[in-house]
Design a protein around this motif. Structure first.
Motif, PDB file in Angstrom:
ATOM      1  N   ALA A  26      35.852  36.511  50.477  1.00 50.30           N
ATOM      2  CA  ALA A  26      35.173  35.846  49.285  1.00 50.30           C
ATOM      3  C   ALA A  26      35.510  36.420  47.659  1.00 50.30           C
ATOM      4  CB  ALA A  26      33.486  36.254  49.368  1.00 50.30           C
ATOM      5  N   SER A  27      35.804  37.418  47.825  1.00 48.93           N
ATOM      6  CA  SER A  27      36.248  38.054  46.397  1.00 48.93           C
ATOM      7  C   SER A  27      37.513  37.495  46.144  1.00 48.93           C
ATOM      8  CB  SER A  27      36.322  39.703  46.603  1.00 48.93           C
ATOM      9  OG  SER A  27      36.815  40.167  45.412  1.00 48.93           O
ATOM     10  N   GLU A  28      38.339  37.543  46.590  1.00 51.04           N
ATOM     11  CA  GLU A  28      39.660  36.690  46.489  1.00 51.04           C
ATOM     12  C   GLU A  28      39.645  35.284  46.058  1.00 51.04           C
ATOM     13  OE1 GLU A  28      42.304  37.344  50.006  1.00 51.04           O
ATOM     14  OE2 GLU A  28      42.513  39.416  49.693  1.00 51.04           O
ATOM     15  N   SER A  48      36.036  27.710  51.273  1.00 52.16           N
ATOM     16  CA  SER A  48      36.941  28.384  50.631  1.00 52.16           C
ATOM     17  C   SER A  48      37.196  29.694  51.230  1.00 52.16           C
ATOM     18  CB  SER A  48      37.022  28.413  49.039  1.00 52.16           C
ATOM     19  OG  SER A  48      35.962  28.000  48.603  1.00 52.16           O
ATOM     20  N   ILE A  49      35.864  30.423  51.522  1.00 52.79           N
ATOM     21  CA  ILE A  49      36.151  31.682  52.193  1.00 52.79           C
ATOM     22  C   ILE A  49      36.512  31.669  53.525  1.00 52.79           C
ATOM     23  CG2 ILE A  49      34.618  33.603  53.047  1.00 52.79           C
ATOM     24  CD1 ILE A  49      32.480  32.856  50.925  1.00 52.79           C
ATOM     25  N   MET A  53      40.198  33.311  54.798  1.00 56.88           N
ATOM     26  CA  MET A  53      40.331  34.140  55.944  1.00 56.88           C
ATOM     27  C   MET A  53      41.250  33.569  56.999  1.00 56.88           C
ATOM     28  SD  MET A  53      36.078  34.966  56.722  1.00 56.88           S
ATOM     29  CE  MET A  53      36.265  36.012  58.044  1.00 56.88           C
ATOM     30  N   VAL A  54      41.345  32.263  57.281  1.00 54.06           N
ATOM     31  CA  VAL A  54      42.391  31.690  58.390  1.00 54.06           C
ATOM     32  C   VAL A  54      43.590  31.977  57.693  1.00 54.06           C
ATOM     33  CG1 VAL A  54      43.009  29.660  59.274  1.00 54.06           C
ATOM     34  CG2 VAL A  54      40.734  29.916  59.247  1.00 54.06           C
ATOM     35  N   LYS A  55      43.917  31.769  56.425  1.00 51.43           N
ATOM     36  CA  LYS A  55      45.276  32.067  55.872  1.00 51.43           C
ATOM     37  C   LYS A  55      45.614  33.616  55.973  1.00 51.43           C
ATOM     38  CE  LYS A  55      47.375  31.927  51.611  1.00 51.43           C
ATOM     39  NZ  LYS A  55      47.188  31.713  49.674  1.00 51.43           N
ATOM     40  N   LYS A  56      44.689  34.437  55.741  1.00 47.02           N
ATOM     41  CA  LYS A  56      45.218  35.965  55.912  1.00 47.02           C
ATOM     42  C   LYS A  56      45.478  36.160  57.453  1.00 47.02           C
ATOM     43  CE  LYS A  56      44.066  38.304  52.385  1.00 47.02           C
ATOM     44  NZ  LYS A  56      45.281  38.996  51.814  1.00 47.02           N
TER      45      LYS A  56
END
Length: 68
Positions: A26-28, A48-49, A53-56
């Motif tokens: 969320a911060s990113e 977007s959160i 998370m999925v991207k990471k």
């Protein structure tokens, strides 16, 4: 008709780490996430959160694969 909640943590011991991961994501993406209820988020913000998370998670998986 009762709905089934599929938002469950498979490994309960990971709950705190997943919360921290969500807050970091969320911060990113620039979303101010509070501890507890966040029902005032727009669908775009929540998406977007989750997307971050999925991207990471994919990045970590790819890194783990390339390390083998």
């Amino acid at each position: 008709m009762a709905t089934k909640n599929s938002n469950r943590i498979v490994v309960p011991e990971a709950k705190a780490a997943m919360e921290q991961f969500k807050m970091q994501a969320a911060s990113e993406v620039g979303v101010n996430l509070q501890n507890g209820y966040n029902g005032d988020l727009t669908s775009r913000q929540a998406g977007s959160i989750g997307g971050q998370m999925v991207k990471k998670m994919i990045e970590k998986y790819e890194n783990d694969l390339s390390a083998k």
